[in-house]
Design an enzyme around this catalytic site. Structure first.
Site: not given
Ligand SMILES: NC(=O)c1ccc[n+]([C@@H]2O[C@H](COP(=O)([O-])OP(=O)(O)OC[C@H]3O[C@@H](n4cnc5c(N)ncnc54)[C@H](O)[C@@H]3O)[C@@H](O)[C@H]2O)c1
Length: 256
Positions: A145, A159, A163
């Site tokens: 999440s 978003y 989430k």
């Molecule tokens: N980065 C942050 O600060 C943050 C904060 C809170 C939550 N999140 C959550 O953490 C998780 C990871 O985030 P991140 O920052 O590492 O993201 P990122 O964008 O760096 O990586 C996301 C990955 O998901 C893959 N992806 C996207 N859509 C897809 C699909 N339909 N099918 C298969 N693969 C798919 C992308 O190719 C990528 O490799 C996500 O759920 C994001 O919402 C991130």
């Protein structure tokens, strides 16, 4: 509980081509899980797989778009055909947050984001649960999440909705599957230094120095491995009495 923590377990990590998914897959491999790297970015996903295999771990890549039911079903079949079973799944893949106020949200992007971040996560969980139920020896599912699953953020209506939904459906699945010893939890990261966060900073013209103190009691962004460590605990038998909950890994952001 045994060490290494995931010895003998098979894990799927979605969105494992970069960011937190990559860090999670690598840490799980260090903890001796056999890991399925599931992502729609084939080039980067294969690079992560090769890196794990060439450093003594065991991983295999499957291309998947988690918003498509038939592809998710193939992902589960791939894991079972390749490594024999499924014990752990981290449903991490998601799209970059939207960027318009509620009165003006982009309807096409709403549909796309909900189809991946909410429906896609639900589809993964559905078919992972079916496989774990069939096996009959429990399992651990971790849905990623966000602080946005608990706190509103302006300009992120799709978003935030997705989430919050991930937190709710995690609790439903935990209730239904507790008697089968299939544990279902979520991790809610704060601001973690990944390509997704760097993209958002660029979009809004922000810097880490200016922005991190607003989001973290530790005055810094988190590292992807710090989220992976939380998922590792939930994936392992070290958290055997934990289900239906959310682990907040946000340096105290939601404690205020
Ligand atoms: N980065 C942050 O600060 C943050 C904060 C809170 C939550 N999140 C959550 O953490 C998780 C990871 O985030 P991140 O920052 O590492 O993201 P990122 O964008 O760096 O990586 C996301 C990955 O998901 C893959 N992806 C996207 N859509 C897809 C699909 N339909 N099918 C298969 N693969 C798919 C992308 O190719 C990528 O490799 C996500 O759920 C994001 O919402 C991130």
């Amino acid at each position: 509980m045994t060490f290494p923590l995931l010895e003998g377990k098979v894990a799927i990590v979605t969105g494992a081509a970069m960011g937190m998914g990559e860090a999670t897959a690598k840490l799980f491999a260090e903890a001796k899980a056999k890991v399925v790297i599931a992502d729609f970015n084939e080039e980067k996903g294969r690079a992560v797989t090769d890196a794990i295999n060439s450093s003594g771990g065991e991983a295999a890549f499957v291309k998947v778009d988690i918003s498509k039911s038939e592809e998710v079903q193939k992902m589960i079949k791939f894991a079972v055909d390749t490594f024999g079973k499924l014990d752990v799944a981290v449903n991490n893949a998601a799209l970059t947050p939207d960027d318009k106020p509620a009165a003006e949200f982009d309807e096409a992007y709403w549909n796309r984001l909900i189809s991946v971040d909410l429906t896609g996560t639900a589809l993964c969980m559905k078919y992972e649960l079916q496989q774990m139920q069939k096996q009959g020896h429990g399992g651990s599912i971790i849905n990623i999440s966000s602080v946005s699953g608990f706190r509103p953020q302006p300009n992120n209506i799709a978003y935030v909705a997705a989430k919050h939904g991930v937190v709710g459906m995690t609790k439903v699945a935990a209730m239904e599957n507790g008697p089968l010893n299939i544990r279902v939890n979520s991790v809610a990261p704060g601001a973690i230094d990944t390509p997704m966060l760097r993209g958002a900073l660029e979009q809004f013209g922000l810097t880490e120095e200016a922005y991190a103190p607003q989001l973290s009691l530790l005055n810094r962004f988190g590292q992807p491995r710090e989220i992976a460590q939380a998922s590792l605990w939930l994936a392992s038998d070290a958290s055997s009495y934990v289900t239906g909950t959310t682990l907040h890994v946000d340096a105290g952001y939601t404690s205020r």
